[in-house]
Design a protein around this motif. Structure first.
Motif, PDB file in Angstrom:
ATOM      1  N   THR A  58      22.371  49.774  84.075  1.00 57.82           N
ATOM      2  CA  THR A  58      22.486  48.484  83.396  1.00 57.82           C
ATOM      3  C   THR A  58      21.947  48.571  81.980  1.00 57.82           C
ATOM      4  N   PHE A  59      22.683  47.994  81.043  1.00 57.45           N
ATOM      5  CA  PHE A  59      22.288  48.020  79.640  1.00 57.45           C
ATOM      6  C   PHE A  59      20.935  47.340  79.452  1.00 57.45           C
ATOM      7  N   ASN A  60      20.053  47.993  78.689  1.00 59.78           N
ATOM      8  CA  ASN A  60      18.701  47.493  78.459  1.00 59.78           C
ATOM      9  C   ASN A  60      18.530  47.237  76.963  1.00 59.78           C
ATOM     10  N   ALA A  61      18.688  45.997  76.548  1.00 59.87           N
ATOM     11  CA  ALA A  61      18.623  45.677  75.123  1.00 59.87           C
ATOM     12  C   ALA A  61      17.276  46.060  74.529  1.00 59.87           C
ATOM     13  N   TYR A  62      16.202  45.743  75.207  1.00 56.32           N
ATOM     14  CA  TYR A  62      14.869  46.009  74.660  1.00 56.32           C
ATOM     15  C   TYR A  62      14.599  47.506  74.538  1.00 56.32           C
ATOM     16  N   GLY A  63      15.203  48.304  75.404  1.00 60.30           N
ATOM     17  CA  GLY A  63      14.970  49.744  75.378  1.00 60.30           C
ATOM     18  C   GLY A  63      15.708  50.473  74.283  1.00 60.30           C
ATOM     19  N   ASN A  64      16.707  49.813  73.688  1.00 62.08           N
ATOM     20  CA  ASN A  64      17.504  50.454  72.647  1.00 62.08           C
ATOM     21  C   ASN A  64      16.811  50.287  71.292  1.00 62.08           C
ATOM     22  N   LEU A  65      15.922  51.219  70.974  1.00 60.07           N
ATOM     23  CA  LEU A  65      15.164  51.175  69.732  1.00 60.07           C
ATOM     24  C   LEU A  65      15.651  52.284  68.803  1.00 60.07           C
ATOM     25  N   PRO A  66      16.319  51.924  67.688  1.00 61.58           N
ATOM     26  CA  PRO A  66      16.848  52.954  66.775  1.00 61.58           C
ATOM     27  C   PRO A  66      15.723  53.691  66.069  1.00 61.58           C
ATOM     28  N   MET A  67      15.875  55.013  65.915  1.00 65.36           N
ATOM     29  CA  MET A  67      14.788  55.836  65.402  1.00 65.36           C
ATOM     30  C   MET A  67      15.136  56.583  64.114  1.00 65.36           C
ATOM     31  N   GLY A  68      16.344  57.121  64.015  1.00 64.67           N
ATOM     32  CA  GLY A  68      16.681  57.945  62.861  1.00 64.67           C
ATOM     33  C   GLY A  68      17.938  57.465  62.163  1.00 64.67           C
ATOM     34  N   VAL A  69      18.044  57.759  60.859  1.00 64.61           N
ATOM     35  CA  VAL A  69      19.235  57.389  60.096  1.00 64.61           C
ATOM     36  C   VAL A  69      19.557  58.478  59.078  1.00 64.61           C
ATOM     37  N   THR A  70      20.832  58.821  58.988  1.00 61.06           N
ATOM     38  CA  THR A  70      21.317  59.785  58.002  1.00 61.06           C
ATOM     39  C   THR A  70      22.646  59.283  57.457  1.00 61.06           C
ATOM     40  N   HIS A  71      22.817  59.339  56.135  1.00 59.25           N
ATOM     41  CA  HIS A  71      24.054  58.863  55.512  1.00 59.25           C
ATOM     42  C   HIS A  71      24.918  60.034  55.065  1.00 59.25           C
ATOM     43  N   HIS A  72      26.241  59.858  55.249  1.00 59.54           N
ATOM     44  CA  HIS A  72      27.196  60.859  54.778  1.00 59.54           C
ATOM     45  C   HIS A  72      28.550  60.195  54.552  1.00 59.54           C
ATOM     46  N   LYS A  73      28.959  60.101  53.288  1.00 58.15           N
ATOM     47  CA  LYS A  73      30.299  59.646  52.899  1.00 58.15           C
ATOM     48  C   LYS A  73      30.687  58.307  53.533  1.00 58.15           C
ATOM     49  N   GLY A  74      29.780  57.340  53.455  1.00 56.11           N
ATOM     50  CA  GLY A  74      30.095  56.004  53.945  1.00 56.11           C
ATOM     51  C   GLY A  74      29.865  55.785  55.417  1.00 56.11           C
ATOM     52  N   PHE A  75      29.272  56.760  56.080  1.00 61.24           N
ATOM     53  CA  PHE A  75      28.960  56.624  57.503  1.00 61.24           C
ATOM     54  C   PHE A  75      27.463  56.845  57.708  1.00 61.24           C
ATOM     55  N   LEU A  76      26.868  56.025  58.568  1.00 63.27           N
ATOM     56  CA  LEU A  76      25.457  56.144  58.911  1.00 63.27           C
ATOM     57  C   LEU A  76      25.328  56.644  60.344  1.00 63.27           C
ATOM     58  N   TYR A  77      24.612  57.737  60.512  1.00 63.46           N
ATOM     59  CA  TYR A  77      24.379  58.293  61.841  1.00 63.46           C
ATOM     60  C   TYR A  77      23.004  57.813  62.311  1.00 63.46           C
ATOM     61  N   VAL A  78      23.017  57.022  63.382  1.00 63.48           N
ATOM     62  CA  VAL A  78      21.815  56.349  63.871  1.00 63.48           C
ATOM     63  C   VAL A  78      21.505  56.853  65.277  1.00 63.48           C
ATOM     64  N   THR A  79      20.250  57.241  65.485  1.00 60.92           N
ATOM     65  CA  THR A  79      19.861  57.771  66.788  1.00 60.92           C
ATOM     66  C   THR A  79      19.035  56.759  67.567  1.00 60.92           C
ATOM     67  N   ILE A  80      19.187  56.792  68.883  1.00 55.02           N
ATOM     68  CA  ILE A  80      18.393  55.970  69.803  1.00 55.02           C
ATOM     69  C   ILE A  80      17.916  56.895  70.918  1.00 55.02           C
ATOM     70  N   PRO A  81      16.714  57.461  70.781  1.00 51.19           N
ATOM     71  CA  PRO A  81      16.226  58.369  71.836  1.00 51.19           C
ATOM     72  C   PRO A  81      16.080  57.648  73.161  1.00 51.19           C
ATOM     73  N   ARG A  82      16.333  58.368  74.233  1.00 52.51           N
ATOM     74  CA  ARG A  82      16.275  57.753  75.564  1.00 52.51           C
ATOM     75  C   ARG A  82      14.836  57.721  76.065  1.00 52.51           C
ATOM     76  N   ARG A  83      14.115  56.686  75.610  1.00 54.05           N
ATOM     77  CA  ARG A  83      12.748  56.452  76.052  1.00 54.05           C
ATOM     78  C   ARG A  83      12.693  55.370  77.122  1.00 54.05           C
ATOM     79  N   ARG A  84      13.817  54.747  77.393  1.00 55.05           N
ATOM     80  CA  ARG A  84      13.965  53.757  78.456  1.00 55.05           C
ATOM     81  C   ARG A  84      15.352  53.927  79.064  1.00 55.05           C
ATOM     82  N   PRO A  85      15.574  53.476  80.316  1.00 57.90           N
ATOM     83  CA  PRO A  85      16.923  53.485  80.887  1.00 57.90           C
ATOM     84  C   PRO A  85      17.812  52.484  80.153  1.00 57.90           C
ATOM     85  N   GLY A  86      19.108  52.591  80.369  1.00 55.62           N
ATOM     86  CA  GLY A  86      20.040  51.597  79.856  1.00 55.62           C
ATOM     87  C   GLY A  86      20.441  51.782  78.411  1.00 55.62           C
TER      88      GLY A  86
END
Length: 423
Positions: A58-86
């Motif tokens: 089940t999707f866990n909104a509170y667990g989805n905490l973005p951690m990293g960001v990298t930009h390349h040619k108009g795109f942002l790569y955003v990471t969400i480490p799995r520190r919680r389920p969902g």
């Protein structure tokens, strides 16, 4: 438009110096990340409609905490480490052209949903990504990151598969290299939060990834052409006991994180070929420097610290409360920028000046909106990118689900340093 503000860049023991500097621009923000399958039709959301597999937990909104960001040619790569389920996808991308609004940009699993989906019963699968903290794009249009292979679920943490270095060609969106970190290097992958890539100016095949391990206090180096990994150990990679205490947004805590961030800088001394590599621990205010030729020497690494130890130089302290997560070097200005988590700021040092607290400044400080800058990158256009996520509140207290908690910032490195001691 960037705001013009007044910022303190001096230190209390040397007096206060007030200067004008351009604040970082707010690009995107979220209160919570949401599942696209459960949104009102008119609401822009974080994940696309197909982002959650029916077999996923089940999707866990509170667990989805973005951690990293990298930009390349108009795109942002955003990471969400799995520190919680969902968490439907640990590696995501934002198409900036398709998301003109500052609020709630849509995240798409990258390179696709299948690669990001966990197998049932946490079975290992080398074709899938388990958990990613931060990424880096090199000059050859390749996205580098470490999949820790580790689920950091409270009360149920598990190493699903070996931690692995990934390299994805962003022109074709395909993996061109996956290298499992050997067990003799490290048993668990959760202590590898960052990556820096050092690419030869004329040969994309001659590339090295520097991966700090804050838990084991080691620095791993991977040679792309060699297809091998080696490691360095040093006392400088450890935390500094005096600087393990943090106070962020009224959350007081103690961390023991060792070597955390690596940044490739300008020329090493008078050499035309060697470059300076800067590194520091999280629970520390010190900066260390070493030549990249030392790090790229596998034979030297295997000889041990007694042989290479003196090659690592302790530059000195940055000043009080300057504990930093990520830092990055801008080759145009020669400025090293720091994400300073203990004072909710972006710090700076012009590497052409002596390493002294008097020469360290602040380009942006905000105790309300930039609580815990978790990652900082500089793209090929010379733009500084920062993501803040209120991590200590998320861990030790409770986020306000109706307030803005996650933000992505941008500013030209030149404009950010202009008017400060780092200019």
């Amino acid at each position: 438009m960037a705001k013009l503000g007044l910022f303190v860049v001096g230190l209390l023991h040397v007096g206060l110096q007030i200067v004008a500097a351009e604040k970082l621009e707010l690009v995107y923000q979220w209160t919570q990340l949401r599942d696209g399958n459960k949104r009102p039709a008119t609401q822009n959301v974080v994940f696309s409609n197909d982002s959650v597999n029916n077999t996923e937990e089940t999707f866990n909104a509170y667990g989805n905490l973005p951690m990293g960001v990298t930009h390349h040619k108009g795109f942002l790569y955003v990471t969400i480490p799995r520190r919680r389920p969902g968490i439907p996808a640990t590696l995501n991308v934002i198409d900036m052209a398709a998301n003109p609004s500052i609020n709630d940009p849509t995240l798409m699993p990258y390179p696709n949903l299948l690669v990001n989906t966990l197998r049932a019963d946490s079975v290992a699968d080398p074709k899938r990504i388990v958990s990613v903290y931060r990424t880096q794009v090199d000059r050859c249009d390749r996205l580098w990151f470490v999949d820790t292979g580790y689920l950091e679920y409270p009360g149920g943490a598990v190493q699903v598969q070996r931690p692995a270095l990934w390299v994805i060609d962003l022109n074709v969106h395909r993996s061109v290299r996956r290298f499992e970190i050997p067990p003799e290097m490290v048993e668990f992958g959760f202590g590898i939060p960052n990556i820096e890539v050092d690419v030869d100016a004329s040969d994309c095949g001659r590339a090295y990834a520097y991966m700090p391990d804050y838990e084991e206090r080691q620095l791993y180096v991977y040679g792309l052409s060699e297809g091998r990994m080696w490691r360095f150990e040093h006392n400088y990679f450890s935390f500094e006991p005096r600087y393990g205490d943090f106070n962020v947004a009224r959350q007081r805590f103690t961390w023991y994180d060792g070597i955390f961030s690596v940044a490739v800088g300008g020329r090493w001394r008078e050499s035309s070929t060697e470059r300076t590599v800067y590194l520091h621990a999280m629970a520390s205010v010190s900066e260390i420097a070493v030549s990249n030729r030392i790090l790229q020497n596998e034979t030297l690494a295997n000889l041990g610290n007694a042989v290479y130890g003196r090659a690592f130089l302790h530059l000195g302290p940055r000043g009080p409360n300057t504990q930093s997560s990520s830092h990055a070097y801008d080759p145009t200005t020669g400025v090293l920028f720091y994400a300073e988590v203990n004072r909710n700021s972006i710090g700076c040092w012009n590497t052409n000046k002596p390493f002294d607290p008097d020469n360290h400044g602040i380009v942006h400080l905000d105790n309300e909106e930039m609580i815990y800058p978790a990652d900082l990158r500089i793209d090929r256009d010379g733009d500084l990118w920062v993501i803040s996520n209120r991590l200590p509140i998320w861990i030790y207290s409770k986020l306000n689900r109706t307030a803005v908690n996650y933000r992505i910032w941008r500013q030209s490195a030149f404009k950010a340093a202009a008017g400060t001691i780092c200019e």
